[in-house]
Design a protein around this motif. Structure first.
Motif, mmCIF file in Angstrom:
data_model
loop_
_atom_site.group_PDB
_atom_site.id
_atom_site.type_symbol
_atom_site.label_atom_id
_atom_site.label_comp_id
_atom_site.label_asym_id
_atom_site.label_seq_id
_atom_site.Cartn_x
_atom_site.Cartn_y
_atom_site.Cartn_z
ATOM 1 N N UNK A 27 0.808 -1.382 0.101
ATOM 2 C CA UNK A 27 -0.549 0.142 -0.314
ATOM 3 C C UNK A 27 1.040 1.523 -0.315
ATOM 4 N N UNK A 28 2.556 1.207 -0.050
ATOM 5 C CA UNK A 28 2.858 2.289 0.115
ATOM 6 C C UNK A 28 3.104 3.186 1.611
ATOM 7 N N UNK A 29 2.404 2.755 2.337
ATOM 8 C CA UNK A 29 2.331 3.819 3.653
ATOM 9 C C UNK A 29 3.369 3.180 4.516
ATOM 10 N N UNK A 30 2.992 2.337 5.614
ATOM 11 C CA UNK A 30 3.666 1.372 6.477
ATOM 12 C C UNK A 30 4.960 0.605 5.801
ATOM 13 N N UNK A 31 4.953 -0.286 4.607
ATOM 14 C CA UNK A 31 4.836 -1.559 4.962
ATOM 15 C C UNK A 31 6.925 -1.187 4.840
ATOM 16 N N UNK A 32 8.012 -1.701 4.869
ATOM 17 C CA UNK A 32 9.131 -2.024 5.023
ATOM 18 C C UNK A 32 9.342 -2.254 3.250
ATOM 19 N N UNK A 33 10.625 -1.841 3.496
ATOM 20 C CA UNK A 33 11.061 -1.542 1.914
ATOM 21 C C UNK A 33 10.479 -1.084 1.181
ATOM 22 N N UNK A 34 10.270 -0.303 0.728
ATOM 23 C CA UNK A 34 8.590 -0.064 0.020
ATOM 24 C C UNK A 34 9.398 0.966 -0.934
ATOM 25 N N UNK A 35 9.669 0.498 -2.535
ATOM 26 C CA UNK A 35 10.480 0.787 -3.191
ATOM 27 C C UNK A 35 9.806 2.374 -3.852
ATOM 28 N N UNK A 36 8.447 2.287 -3.370
ATOM 29 C CA UNK A 36 7.565 3.944 -4.254
ATOM 30 C C UNK A 36 8.023 4.555 -2.953
ATOM 31 N N UNK A 37 7.279 4.693 -1.448
ATOM 32 C CA UNK A 37 8.315 6.121 -1.059
ATOM 33 C C UNK A 37 9.818 6.087 -0.623
ATOM 34 N N UNK A 38 10.552 5.105 -0.907
ATOM 35 C CA UNK A 38 12.135 5.000 -1.343
ATOM 36 C C UNK A 38 12.379 5.927 -2.365
ATOM 37 N N UNK A 39 11.392 5.982 -3.338
ATOM 38 C CA UNK A 39 11.301 6.786 -4.207
ATOM 39 C C UNK A 39 11.091 8.382 -4.189
ATOM 40 N N UNK A 40 10.235 8.399 -3.342
ATOM 41 C CA UNK A 40 9.777 9.511 -2.493
ATOM 42 C C UNK A 40 10.828 9.991 -2.194
ATOM 43 N N UNK A 41 11.641 9.452 -1.176
ATOM 44 C CA UNK A 41 12.384 10.211 -0.793
ATOM 45 C C UNK A 41 13.772 10.800 -0.869
ATOM 46 N N UNK A 42 14.086 9.891 -2.640
ATOM 47 C CA UNK A 42 15.182 10.332 -3.275
ATOM 48 C C UNK A 42 14.591 11.107 -4.013
#
Length: 287
Positions: A248-263
């Motif tokens: 769901x790209x919310x609280x899951x670990x190793x989420x590539x979408x969240x990593x792309x947001x941070x980058x």
């Protein structure tokens, strides 16, 4: 061409525009003629140009909001400043167009009073999603040729919040049409609604624009929270690399979408709106 209070204005090539009512069968079937529909009509009074719509021909597309038919693309117009854009509202519109598989061009007006930094931030946020982004000043007639090029040979629905400058843009695109323009409310920096109905405006050979009423809210309904991410095109590149299937790209670990947001590869504003809409859909199903 337009519909007002149960009357539909139908253009017949070579004969002019007829004022029509829709036959009762449409009400029974829960069908309503839309601006952009191709129809068959019975002529009741030729000198007074009165008729009845007897049949709606098959539609190649139909939108719910704005309620129009047979369009090729959407042009959504927001002001860069005064009023500041409501990005949550813009994303809601884009999601609705994604759901209906309608290509959308984003146009930001009032670029003459915006900074280069503001424009660049908007460009980066939305071009990375795959949307074409235009910057114009309807007031100073800048960027309007770009808009004309995007519209050429297509039927386009023009949509956006009140005060964004839709009527001003139409006046630039088609000088013989004088659309009423509204002032911005000083108190809330929102535009007064000047367009009260949808209407097709011919701009050139096989080129039409549909002016539609401004909106200040847009509901996302008939969708599950699990479907939402599918309408964010920029997520698709990264989702296969998420650790969990159905992430769901919310609280899951190793989420590539969240990593792309941070980058900085996915717009943080877009991602924050995704989280707001996800919670909204979650709460909707609960109650």
């Amino acid at each position: 061409m337009k519909g007002i209070a149960g009357f539909y204005y139908v253009h017949v090539e070579g004969q002019g525009v007829y004022e029509c009512k829709a036959k009762g069968i449409f009400r029974k079937e829960g069908v309503k003629p839309l601006v952009g529909d191709d129809v068959e009509l019975d002529i009741l009074d030729e000198p007074r140009k009165l008729g009845n719509i007897r049949r709606i021909l098959p539609r190649k597309s139909a939108l719910i909001r704005p309620a129009v038919a047979n369009v090729d693309q959407a042009l959504v117009l927001f002001a860069i400043v005064k009023p500041n854009p409501n990005f949550n509202l813009l994303d809601r519109f884009l999601i609705n167009m994604e759901r209906q598989k309608l290509p959308t061009v984003i146009c930001f007006n009032k670029e003459d009073i915006a900074s280069e930094e503001e424009k660049e931030a908007l460009r980066k946020s939305y071009e990375t999603c795959g949307y074409q982004v235009l910057f114009i000043s309807a007031l100073e007639n800048r960027g309007v040729e770009q808009v004309k090029a995007v519209l050429a040979g297509k039927t386009t629905t023009l949509a956006g919040p009140s005060g964004a400058g839709k009527s001003s843009l139409i006046n630039r695109l088609s000088p013989h049409i004088h659309m009423e323009t509204g002032e911005i409310s000083q108190k809330i920096e929102r535009g007064r609604h000047t367009t009260r109905h949808s209407e097709i405006i011919p701009l050139g050979q096989e080129t039409y624009i549909m002016d539609t009423p401004g909106f200040t809210s847009l509901a996302i309904t008939d969708m599950t929270k699990e479907e939402l991410g599918g309408y964010y095109p920029e997520f698709r590149e990264y989702e296969p690399f998420c650790k969990f299937r159905g992430c769901a790209h919310l609280s899951e670990p190793s989420c590539a979408v969240k990593e792309a947001v941070e980058a900085g590869k996915i717009s943080r504003v877009r991602y924050e709106n995704y989280k707001i809409l996800y919670r909204e859909l979650k709460e909707m199903k609960r109650y």
